[in-house]
Design an enzyme around this catalytic site. Sequence first.
Site, PDB file in Angstrom:
ATOM      1  CE  LYS A  93       6.970  -2.634  -4.366  1.00 27.38           C
ATOM      2  NZ  LYS A  93       5.736  -2.718  -3.563  1.00 27.38           N
ATOM      3  NE  ARG A 130      10.210  -2.461   1.312  1.00 26.56           N
ATOM      4  CZ  ARG A 130       9.724  -3.329   0.438  1.00 26.56           C
ATOM      5  NH1 ARG A 130      10.436  -3.739  -0.563  1.00 26.56           N
ATOM      6  NH2 ARG A 130       8.504  -3.774   0.569  1.00 26.56           N
ATOM      7  NE  ARG A 160       1.050 -10.784  -2.722  1.00 28.91           N
ATOM      8  CZ  ARG A 160       1.784  -9.718  -2.424  1.00 28.91           C
ATOM      9  NH1 ARG A 160       2.286  -8.975  -3.385  1.00 28.91           N
ATOM     10  NH2 ARG A 160       1.987  -9.396  -1.181  1.00 28.91           N
ATOM     11  NE  ARG A 187       4.918 -11.730  -0.113  1.00 34.18           N
ATOM     12  CZ  ARG A 187       5.216 -10.515  -0.563  1.00 34.18           C
ATOM     13  NH1 ARG A 187       5.292 -10.308  -1.857  1.00 34.18           N
ATOM     14  NH2 ARG A 187       5.423  -9.525   0.271  1.00 34.18           N
ATOM     15  NE  ARG A 232       4.163  -6.544   3.305  1.00 31.86           N
ATOM     16  CZ  ARG A 232       3.385  -7.318   2.522  1.00 31.86           C
ATOM     17  NH1 ARG A 232       2.625  -8.252   3.061  1.00 31.86           N
ATOM     18  NH2 ARG A 232       3.387  -7.145   1.225  1.00 31.86           N
TER      19      ARG A 232
HETATM   20  P1  AP5 Z   1       1.905  -7.339  -6.640  1.00 32.10           P
HETATM   21  O1  AP5 Z   1       2.381  -7.140  -8.023  1.00 32.10           O
HETATM   22  O2  AP5 Z   1       2.256  -8.590  -5.944  1.00 32.10           O
HETATM   23  O3  AP5 Z   1       2.291  -6.054  -5.733  1.00 32.10           O
HETATM   24  P2  AP5 Z   1       3.684  -5.607  -5.115  1.00 32.10           P
HETATM   25  O4  AP5 Z   1       3.719  -4.141  -5.217  1.00 32.10           O
HETATM   26  O5  AP5 Z   1       4.802  -6.399  -5.699  1.00 32.10           O
HETATM   27  O6  AP5 Z   1       3.415  -6.009  -3.599  1.00 32.10           O
HETATM   28  P3  AP5 Z   1       4.382  -6.682  -2.536  1.00 32.10           P
HETATM   29  O7  AP5 Z   1       3.496  -7.141  -1.406  1.00 32.10           O
HETATM   30  O8  AP5 Z   1       5.256  -7.714  -3.173  1.00 32.10           O
HETATM   31  O9  AP5 Z   1       5.209  -5.484  -2.086  1.00 32.10           O
HETATM   32  P4  AP5 Z   1       6.062  -5.379  -0.844  1.00 32.10           P
HETATM   33  O10 AP5 Z   1       6.831  -4.181  -1.152  1.00 32.10           O
HETATM   34  O11 AP5 Z   1       5.297  -5.366   0.418  1.00 32.10           O
HETATM   35  O12 AP5 Z   1       6.815  -6.791  -0.759  1.00 32.10           O
HETATM   36  P5  AP5 Z   1       8.302  -7.245  -1.052  1.00 32.10           P
HETATM   37  O13 AP5 Z   1       8.258  -8.631  -1.516  1.00 32.10           O
HETATM   38  O14 AP5 Z   1       8.998  -6.223  -1.848  1.00 32.10           O
HETATM   39  O15 AP5 Z   1       0.312  -7.150  -6.645  1.00 32.10           O
HETATM   40  C1  AP5 Z   1      -0.468  -7.380  -5.491  1.00 32.10           C
HETATM   41  C2  AP5 Z   1      -1.766  -8.118  -5.857  1.00 32.10           C
HETATM   42  O16 AP5 Z   1      -2.586  -7.275  -6.660  1.00 32.10           O
HETATM   43  C3  AP5 Z   1      -1.550  -9.397  -6.687  1.00 32.10           C
HETATM   44  O17 AP5 Z   1      -2.486 -10.346  -6.297  1.00 32.10           O
HETATM   45  C4  AP5 Z   1      -1.802  -8.949  -8.134  1.00 32.10           C
HETATM   46  O18 AP5 Z   1      -2.269 -10.020  -8.941  1.00 32.10           O
HETATM   47  C5  AP5 Z   1      -2.842  -7.856  -7.949  1.00 32.10           C
HETATM   48  N1  AP5 Z   1      -2.720  -6.767  -8.934  1.00 32.10           N
HETATM   49  C6  AP5 Z   1      -1.569  -6.202  -9.396  1.00 32.10           C
HETATM   50  N2  AP5 Z   1      -1.849  -5.202 -10.260  1.00 32.10           N
HETATM   51  C7  AP5 Z   1      -3.209  -5.125 -10.327  1.00 32.10           C
HETATM   52  C8  AP5 Z   1      -4.111  -4.263 -11.045  1.00 32.10           C
HETATM   53  N3  AP5 Z   1      -3.661  -3.287 -11.864  1.00 32.10           N
HETATM   54  N4  AP5 Z   1      -5.442  -4.448 -10.867  1.00 32.10           N
HETATM   55  C9  AP5 Z   1      -5.895  -5.437 -10.030  1.00 32.10           C
HETATM   56  N5  AP5 Z   1      -5.094  -6.263  -9.333  1.00 32.10           N
HETATM   57  C10 AP5 Z   1      -3.769  -6.112  -9.477  1.00 32.10           C
HETATM   58  O19 AP5 Z   1       8.925  -7.194   0.419  1.00 32.10           O
HETATM   59  C11 AP5 Z   1       8.538  -8.135   1.391  1.00 32.10           C
HETATM   60  C12 AP5 Z   1       9.339  -7.911   2.653  1.00 32.10           C
HETATM   61  O20 AP5 Z   1      10.737  -8.139   2.378  1.00 32.10           O
HETATM   62  C13 AP5 Z   1       9.294  -6.481   3.247  1.00 32.10           C
HETATM   63  O21 AP5 Z   1       8.185  -6.318   4.084  1.00 32.10           O
HETATM   64  C14 AP5 Z   1      10.634  -6.428   3.998  1.00 32.10           C
HETATM   65  O22 AP5 Z   1      10.555  -7.099   5.210  1.00 32.10           O
HETATM   66  C15 AP5 Z   1      11.566  -7.224   3.086  1.00 32.10           C
HETATM   67  N6  AP5 Z   1      12.251  -6.344   2.120  1.00 32.10           N
HETATM   68  C16 AP5 Z   1      12.124  -6.375   0.756  1.00 32.10           C
HETATM   69  N7  AP5 Z   1      12.877  -5.424   0.191  1.00 32.10           N
HETATM   70  C17 AP5 Z   1      13.509  -4.768   1.208  1.00 32.10           C
HETATM   71  C18 AP5 Z   1      14.394  -3.667   1.266  1.00 32.10           C
HETATM   72  N8  AP5 Z   1      14.794  -3.036   0.143  1.00 32.10           N
HETATM   73  N9  AP5 Z   1      14.830  -3.255   2.475  1.00 32.10           N
HETATM   74  C19 AP5 Z   1      14.439  -3.877   3.610  1.00 32.10           C
HETATM   75  N10 AP5 Z   1      13.574  -4.913   3.632  1.00 32.10           N
HETATM   76  C20 AP5 Z   1      13.113  -5.366   2.438  1.00 32.10           C
HETATM   77 MG    MG Z   2       6.248  -7.751  -4.941  1.00 28.99          MG
END
Ligand code: AP5
Ligand code: MG
Length: 214
Positions: A13, A88, A127, A160, A171
């Site tokens: 994402k 979410r 990552r 991270r 998660r």
């Molecule tokens: P990346 O682009 O980083 O993936 P992502 O989907 O952004 O993954 P996240 O881990 O950031 O998602 P998340 O939803 O768990 O975390 P968030 O920060 O939102 O890609 C991942 C890896 O793959 C990278 O190394 C990249 O280079 C590689 N890659 C990407 N595309 C590729 C491809 N096509 N081919 C090969 N490799 C590829 O949330 C973190 C925490 O915050 C949550 O757990 C929660 O506690 C809190 N939080 C955030 N939002 C909310 C909410 N709305 N409500 C409540 N809590 C929340």
């Molecule tokens: Mg992300």
Amino acid sequence: MRIILLGAPGVGKGTQAKLIAKEFNVCHISTGEMFRAEIAKGSNLGKISKEYMDKGDLVPDEITTQIIGERLKCDDCSNGFLLDGFPRTTAQAEALDKLLNEENKTLDKVVLINVKDDIILERIIGRRTCKQCGTNYHIKFNPSKLKEKCESCGGDLTQREDDKEEVVTERLVQYNKLTQPLIAYYNNKNLLSSVDGTLSVDEVFHEISSLLIS
Ligand code: AP5
Ligand code: MG
Ligand code: ZN
């Protein structure tokens, strides 16, 4: 254009959001990045969010919805936005509908990125994220040409805190329980399209771009 990127942790994402936001000139809003910025600042909100994030749990809806409400009012969102990691939960999706309704605005598209769990784990564990600008890299799939430094801003790349295997597993559990119902929620509103997130970064970008201009 007002877009949501939906998908499990690690499906790409954040990677896609940065490319799409640039291409379509909309602001990229990641609740995860907003919480991590608060943690880095040492604010009260950061302290509270960290307790949930370190365990792989979601930050409570009231907190998340409030920060999104404030963020969407910023001037840089006037041309549209791309939400990455929000909503979410069903309660968050309903709160977003309410916020948009109040401004007579609607969503244009919800794009679901699909990737299987075993690939997700490999992606998250490899990552590396830029400390300064949040750009994502992967040690194997998407390495920085500058090794431990960010190609965009020269910042240091780090892992991270919530990317340890046991936290990632939790998660994924939370995603399946609380976020997956949003697929039906947006499908019922005829807003949902899906892309295959196992393709390369460029291919996924092209898939999403063509969905957005169609
Ligand atoms: P990346 O682009 O980083 O993936 P992502 O989907 O952004 O993954 P996240 O881990 O950031 O998602 P998340 O939803 O768990 O975390 P968030 O920060 O939102 O890609 C991942 C890896 O793959 C990278 O190394 C990249 O280079 C590689 N890659 C990407 N595309 C590729 C491809 N096509 N081919 C090969 N490799 C590829 O949330 C973190 C925490 O915050 C949550 O757990 C929660 O506690 C809190 N939080 C955030 N939002 C909310 C909410 N709305 N409500 C409540 N809590 C929340
Ligand atoms: Mg992300
Ligand atoms: Zn950077």
